[in-house]
Design a protein around this motif. Structure first.
Motif, short mmCIF file in Angstrom:
data_model
loop_
_atom_site.label_atom_id
_atom_site.label_comp_id
_atom_site.label_asym_id
_atom_site.label_seq_id
_atom_site.Cartn_x
_atom_site.Cartn_y
_atom_site.Cartn_z
N ARG A 227 6.77 -2.53 -0.87
CA ARG A 227 6.83 -2.43 0.59
C ARG A 227 7.25 -1.02 1.03
NH1 ARG A 227 6.34 -7.28 3.10
NH2 ARG A 227 6.60 -9.15 1.80
N ASN A 230 4.26 1.10 0.90
CA ASN A 230 3.39 0.83 2.05
C ASN A 230 3.86 1.59 3.29
OD1 ASN A 230 1.76 -0.92 0.59
ND2 ASN A 230 2.89 -2.75 1.20
N GLN A 289 -2.80 -2.30 -0.18
CA GLN A 289 -1.46 -2.87 -0.13
C GLN A 289 -0.83 -2.86 -1.52
OE1 GLN A 289 0.24 -3.89 2.70
NE2 GLN A 289 -1.50 -2.88 3.71
N GLN A 291 1.64 -4.36 -2.88
CA GLN A 291 1.99 -5.62 -3.52
C GLN A 291 0.88 -6.09 -4.45
OE1 GLN A 291 2.34 -4.93 -0.33
NE2 GLN A 291 4.22 -5.79 0.53
#
Length: 344
Positions: A227, A230, A289, A291
């Protein structure tokens, strides 16, 4: 394959990405099986299966358990580690061309390892558990130098300046490495040249055990910071506005990327390009992304290196082709094709 469209519903995008990663995992298992059957002394699938279950001859046990399996496991670990390292560097620099090889981290780790090996009595007896630590020292010093040179007090860390500084530092370290090799004995010179080309030279279980803790600790840490990556991709001002301590997080991630690259370089030599092409392929398969991008990069890097090493071991019989060369031959044309298709 183009990256997953951003307008695709999140649930469907995640489902598609999971499917892609399952396919990559299956391909890794298939490559693992093929690699066990491949080499100068060929073992049939039946011989491999019998040996795995304890029915092999002494020769078959030696070939499979002492030579091939450690090397295959190291290929998977190194491929995953280098690809995730490259993915982190691309995230913090916001530059798809960043990787530990281009930024000089591999060169810095390799220089310290080569310094140790060049003064050690026998290269084969080099302590495997000490090599990743030495490589980390070299990678850490190199990363700190690159960061210090690229960082400007009032401007922060410019992605372009970071990459250009890394290229310059890598060139300087490569020159120092060449000077070092001129002082080596013929035997060590040949080993160093093969090592620099990207040959997986740590091929026993001690090297697997030396590398495994670094991968087990650092890969989950990278996933945990997905995160943050990101947010950093949104730009420094936006990330700061969202409450992210940008410089602290960036420095920590740079350290994690350097440690991953260093531990891999210590047992695999100067294998480049995995950290560049692995994340790029993963990004096109699962989207930006982190993740999803980080685990997909690990799988793509592991698959690329195990295939490259298998080809290198079987292509010319007794004359083994270093995996780093095979990776470049496989990946460079495809990467050039991707660049030709890009809008930039």
């Amino acid at each position: 394959m183009a990256s997953l469209r951003t307008n695709m519903p999140p649930q469907r995008r995640r489902s598609t990405a999971v499917t892609v990663m399952i396919v990559l995992g299956i391909l890794i298992v298939a490559a693992f099986v093929v690699s066990m059957n491949t080499g100068f002394i060929r073992l049939s699938p039946l011989d491999v299966l019998r040996t795995l279950f304890g029915g092999g001859t002494d020769k078959e046990n030696l070939i499979l358990f002492d030579f091939r399996l450690p090397r295959i496991v190291i290929s998977v670990l190194v491929g995953a580690g280098l690809a995730v390292s490259g993915c982190i560097l691309q995230g913090i620099s916001r530059n798809a061309l960043a990787d530990p090889g281009i930024l000089g981290i591999n060169a810095g780790a390799g220089l310290v390892v080569l310094l140790f090996i060049s003064f050690y009595p026998t290269t084969s007896a080099a302590p495997p558990f000490l090599l990743p630590v030495l490589a980390l020292v070299g990678a850490g010093l190199t990363s700190a130098l690159i960061y210090a040179l690229a960082f400007k007090r009032h401007e922060g860390l410019s992605p372009t300046r970071l990459v250009l500084t890394g290229i310059a530092v890598a060139a300087g370290i490569s020159a120092a490495t060449i000077v070092l090799t001129l002082r080596l004995s013929p035997e060590k010179y040949q080993f160093v040249q093969t090592w620099m080309a990207g040959s997986i030279w740590g091929t026993n279980w001690k090297f697997v055990l030396a590398l495994l803790p670094w991968i087990v600790v650092l890969l989950p840490l990278a996933m945990y910071k997905a995160r943050v990556l990101n947010v950093l991709n949104l730009g420094e001002q936006t990330a700061t506005g969202l409450g992210t301590p940008v410089e602290r997080e960036r420095l920590g991630l740079l350290g994690a990327a350097a440690a991953l690259a260093a531990s891999c370089v210590a047992v695999s030599g100067g294998i480049g390009f995995i950290g560049l092409i692995g994340p790029h392929l993963a990004r096109r398969l699962v989207g930006p992304q982190h993740q999803l991008l980080l685990p997909a990069s690990a799988l793509a890097g592991a698959l690329l290196l195990i295939v490259a090493d298998t080809i290198g071991r079987s292509l010319l019989g007794k004359a083994e082709v270093p995996a780093g060369i095979v990776v470049a031959v496989i990946g460079a044309p495809y990467f050039l094709y991707l660049l030709s298709r890009s809008r930039a």
